[in-house]
Design a protein around this motif. Sequence first.
Motif, PDB file in Angstrom:
ATOM      1  N   CYS A 190      47.229  34.376  36.147  1.00 44.11           N
ATOM      2  CA  CYS A 190      45.935  34.004  35.791  1.00 44.11           C
ATOM      3  C   CYS A 190      45.776  34.256  34.406  1.00 44.11           C
ATOM      4  O   CYS A 190      46.082  35.362  33.952  1.00 44.11           O
ATOM      5  CB  CYS A 190      44.908  34.479  36.949  1.00 44.11           C
ATOM      6  N   THR A 191      45.398  33.278  33.918  1.00 44.74           N
ATOM      7  CA  THR A 191      45.003  33.444  32.073  1.00 44.74           C
ATOM      8  C   THR A 191      43.714  33.284  31.971  1.00 44.74           C
ATOM      9  O   THR A 191      43.201  33.023  30.945  1.00 44.74           O
ATOM     10  CB  THR A 191      45.764  32.650  31.422  1.00 44.74           C
ATOM     11  N   LYS A 192      42.868  33.369  32.958  1.00 42.32           N
ATOM     12  CA  LYS A 192      41.110  33.275  32.885  1.00 42.32           C
ATOM     13  C   LYS A 192      40.517  34.306  32.302  1.00 42.32           C
ATOM     14  O   LYS A 192      41.109  35.567  32.528  1.00 42.32           O
ATOM     15  CB  LYS A 192      40.575  32.721  34.028  1.00 42.32           C
ATOM     16  N   TRP A 193      39.301  34.494  31.842  1.00 43.10           N
ATOM     17  CA  TRP A 193      38.482  35.540  31.419  1.00 43.10           C
ATOM     18  C   TRP A 193      38.013  36.266  32.768  1.00 43.10           C
ATOM     19  O   TRP A 193      37.612  35.849  33.667  1.00 43.10           O
ATOM     20  CB  TRP A 193      36.995  34.879  30.847  1.00 43.10           C
ATOM     21  N   GLY A 194      38.176  37.451  32.786  1.00 45.72           N
ATOM     22  CA  GLY A 194      37.983  38.652  33.505  1.00 45.72           C
ATOM     23  C   GLY A 194      36.710  39.114  33.394  1.00 45.72           C
ATOM     24  O   GLY A 194      36.494  40.198  32.815  1.00 45.72           O
ATOM     25  N   GLY A 195      35.765  38.456  33.867  1.00 49.60           N
ATOM     26  CA  GLY A 195      34.244  38.780  33.604  1.00 49.60           C
ATOM     27  C   GLY A 195      33.872  39.753  34.665  1.00 49.60           C
ATOM     28  O   GLY A 195      32.632  40.614  34.550  1.00 49.60           O
ATOM     29  N   TRP A 196      34.555  39.965  35.713  1.00 53.41           N
ATOM     30  CA  TRP A 196      34.128  40.938  37.018  1.00 53.41           C
ATOM     31  C   TRP A 196      34.960  42.093  36.872  1.00 53.41           C
ATOM     32  O   TRP A 196      36.255  42.249  37.115  1.00 53.41           O
ATOM     33  CB  TRP A 196      34.407  40.282  38.287  1.00 53.41           C
ATOM     34  N   GLY A 197      34.358  43.376  36.384  1.00 49.84           N
ATOM     35  CA  GLY A 197      35.120  44.594  36.217  1.00 49.84           C
ATOM     36  C   GLY A 197      34.645  45.555  37.521  1.00 49.84           C
ATOM     37  O   GLY A 197      33.460  45.566  37.950  1.00 49.84           O
ATOM     38  N   PHE A 198      35.905  45.994  38.010  1.00 51.90           N
ATOM     39  CA  PHE A 198      35.485  46.925  39.208  1.00 51.90           C
ATOM     40  C   PHE A 198      36.421  48.212  38.820  1.00 51.90           C
ATOM     41  O   PHE A 198      37.430  48.453  38.552  1.00 51.90           O
ATOM     42  CB  PHE A 198      36.334  46.359  40.464  1.00 51.90           C
ATOM     43  N   PRO A 199      35.713  49.429  39.261  1.00 50.16           N
ATOM     44  CA  PRO A 199      36.290  50.786  38.929  1.00 50.16           C
ATOM     45  C   PRO A 199      37.378  51.091  39.957  1.00 50.16           C
ATOM     46  O   PRO A 199      37.443  50.660  41.376  1.00 50.16           O
ATOM     47  CB  PRO A 199      35.154  51.750  39.332  1.00 50.16           C
ATOM     48  N   ARG A 200      38.505  51.575  39.339  1.00 51.55           N
ATOM     49  CA  ARG A 200      39.793  51.851  40.096  1.00 51.55           C
ATOM     50  C   ARG A 200      40.405  53.031  39.803  1.00 51.55           C
ATOM     51  O   ARG A 200      40.874  52.998  38.663  1.00 51.55           O
ATOM     52  CB  ARG A 200      40.447  50.511  40.115  1.00 51.55           C
ATOM     53  N   GLY A 201      39.771  54.341  40.333  1.00 49.60           N
ATOM     54  CA  GLY A 201      40.584  55.603  39.763  1.00 49.60           C
ATOM     55  C   GLY A 201      39.542  55.757  38.406  1.00 49.60           C
ATOM     56  O   GLY A 201      38.471  55.435  38.484  1.00 49.60           O
ATOM     57  N   LYS A 202      40.288  56.078  37.322  1.00 46.75           N
ATOM     58  CA  LYS A 202      39.764  56.285  36.110  1.00 46.75           C
ATOM     59  C   LYS A 202      39.856  55.096  35.083  1.00 46.75           C
ATOM     60  O   LYS A 202      39.391  55.275  34.115  1.00 46.75           O
ATOM     61  CB  LYS A 202      40.623  57.480  35.254  1.00 46.75           C
ATOM     62  N   GLN A 203      40.080  53.878  35.662  1.00 43.06           N
ATOM     63  CA  GLN A 203      40.154  52.762  34.737  1.00 43.06           C
ATOM     64  C   GLN A 203      39.374  51.845  35.397  1.00 43.06           C
ATOM     65  O   GLN A 203      39.063  51.964  36.585  1.00 43.06           O
ATOM     66  CB  GLN A 203      41.503  52.188  34.343  1.00 43.06           C
ATOM     67  N   THR A 204      39.080  50.646  34.813  1.00 39.67           N
ATOM     68  CA  THR A 204      38.527  49.587  35.238  1.00 39.67           C
ATOM     69  C   THR A 204      39.404  48.215  35.139  1.00 39.67           C
ATOM     70  O   THR A 204      40.202  48.117  34.304  1.00 39.67           O
ATOM     71  CB  THR A 204      37.378  49.025  34.397  1.00 39.67           C
ATOM     72  N   VAL A 205      39.406  47.606  36.461  1.00 43.57           N
ATOM     73  CA  VAL A 205      40.237  46.334  36.643  1.00 43.57           C
ATOM     74  C   VAL A 205      39.350  45.118  36.480  1.00 43.57           C
ATOM     75  O   VAL A 205      38.231  45.329  36.927  1.00 43.57           O
ATOM     76  CB  VAL A 205      41.071  46.382  38.197  1.00 43.57           C
ATOM     77  N   TRP A 206      40.134  44.028  36.089  1.00 47.30           N
ATOM     78  CA  TRP A 206      38.939  42.980  35.668  1.00 47.30           C
ATOM     79  C   TRP A 206      39.663  41.365  36.222  1.00 47.30           C
ATOM     80  O   TRP A 206      40.804  41.390  36.481  1.00 47.30           O
ATOM     81  CB  TRP A 206      39.176  42.612  34.201  1.00 47.30           C
ATOM     82  N   PHE A 207      38.805  40.987  36.853  1.00 48.50           N
ATOM     83  CA  PHE A 207      39.149  39.623  37.447  1.00 48.50           C
ATOM     84  C   PHE A 207      38.128  38.497  37.090  1.00 48.50           C
ATOM     85  O   PHE A 207      37.042  38.686  36.866  1.00 48.50           O
ATOM     86  CB  PHE A 207      39.321  39.868  39.010  1.00 48.50           C
ATOM     87  N   CYS A 208      38.708  37.295  37.325  1.00 50.21           N
ATOM     88  CA  CYS A 208      37.989  36.004  37.035  1.00 50.21           C
ATOM     89  C   CYS A 208      37.079  35.880  38.228  1.00 50.21           C
ATOM     90  O   CYS A 208      37.312  36.505  39.297  1.00 50.21           O
ATOM     91  CB  CYS A 208      38.650  34.765  36.663  1.00 50.21           C
ATOM     92  N   TRP A 209      36.063  34.934  38.272  1.00 51.75           N
ATOM     93  CA  TRP A 209      35.349  34.477  39.468  1.00 51.75           C
ATOM     94  C   TRP A 209      36.113  34.322  40.673  1.00 51.75           C
ATOM     95  O   TRP A 209      35.943  34.780  41.810  1.00 51.75           O
ATOM     96  CB  TRP A 209      34.433  33.395  38.978  1.00 51.75           C
ATOM     97  N   LYS A 210      37.239  33.477  40.516  1.00 49.79           N
ATOM     98  CA  LYS A 210      38.156  33.028  41.479  1.00 49.79           C
ATOM     99  C   LYS A 210      38.986  34.160  42.214  1.00 49.79           C
ATOM    100  O   LYS A 210      38.940  34.176  43.150  1.00 49.79           O
ATOM    101  CB  LYS A 210      39.050  31.986  41.080  1.00 49.79           C
ATOM    102  N   HIS A 211      39.207  35.304  41.464  1.00 49.88           N
ATOM    103  CA  HIS A 211      39.923  36.258  42.027  1.00 49.88           C
ATOM    104  C   HIS A 211      39.339  37.641  42.169  1.00 49.88           C
ATOM    105  O   HIS A 211      39.837  38.339  42.214  1.00 49.88           O
ATOM    106  CB  HIS A 211      41.181  36.407  40.947  1.00 49.88           C
TER     107      HIS A 211
END
Length: 56
Positions: free
Chosen positions: A29-50
Motif C-alpha cells: 500500500c502506498t496511501k497516506w497512513g493517517g491512523w497511528g497506533f502504538p506498538r511497543g515503543k513505536q507507532t505504526v501507521w495505516f490508511c483508512w482501508k488498512h
Amino acid sequence: MADDFTKYPSSTETTPAGLFEHWCEHPGCTKWGGWGFPRGKQTVWFCWKHRGDAEN
C-alpha cells in the motif's frame, strides 16, 4: 516496516519542514497512513482501508 523506504512514494518536495509523512505500513500500500497506533515503543501507521491491521 517503517525502515523500508522502497515502497513509499519518492516525492517529498511538497512536505513542509517539521512535518513527517507517515505512509500506510500494509505491504504494497502506498496511501497516506493517517491512523497511528502504538506498538511497543513505536507507532505504526495505516490508511483508512488498512487501519484494522493495527489489531494484528
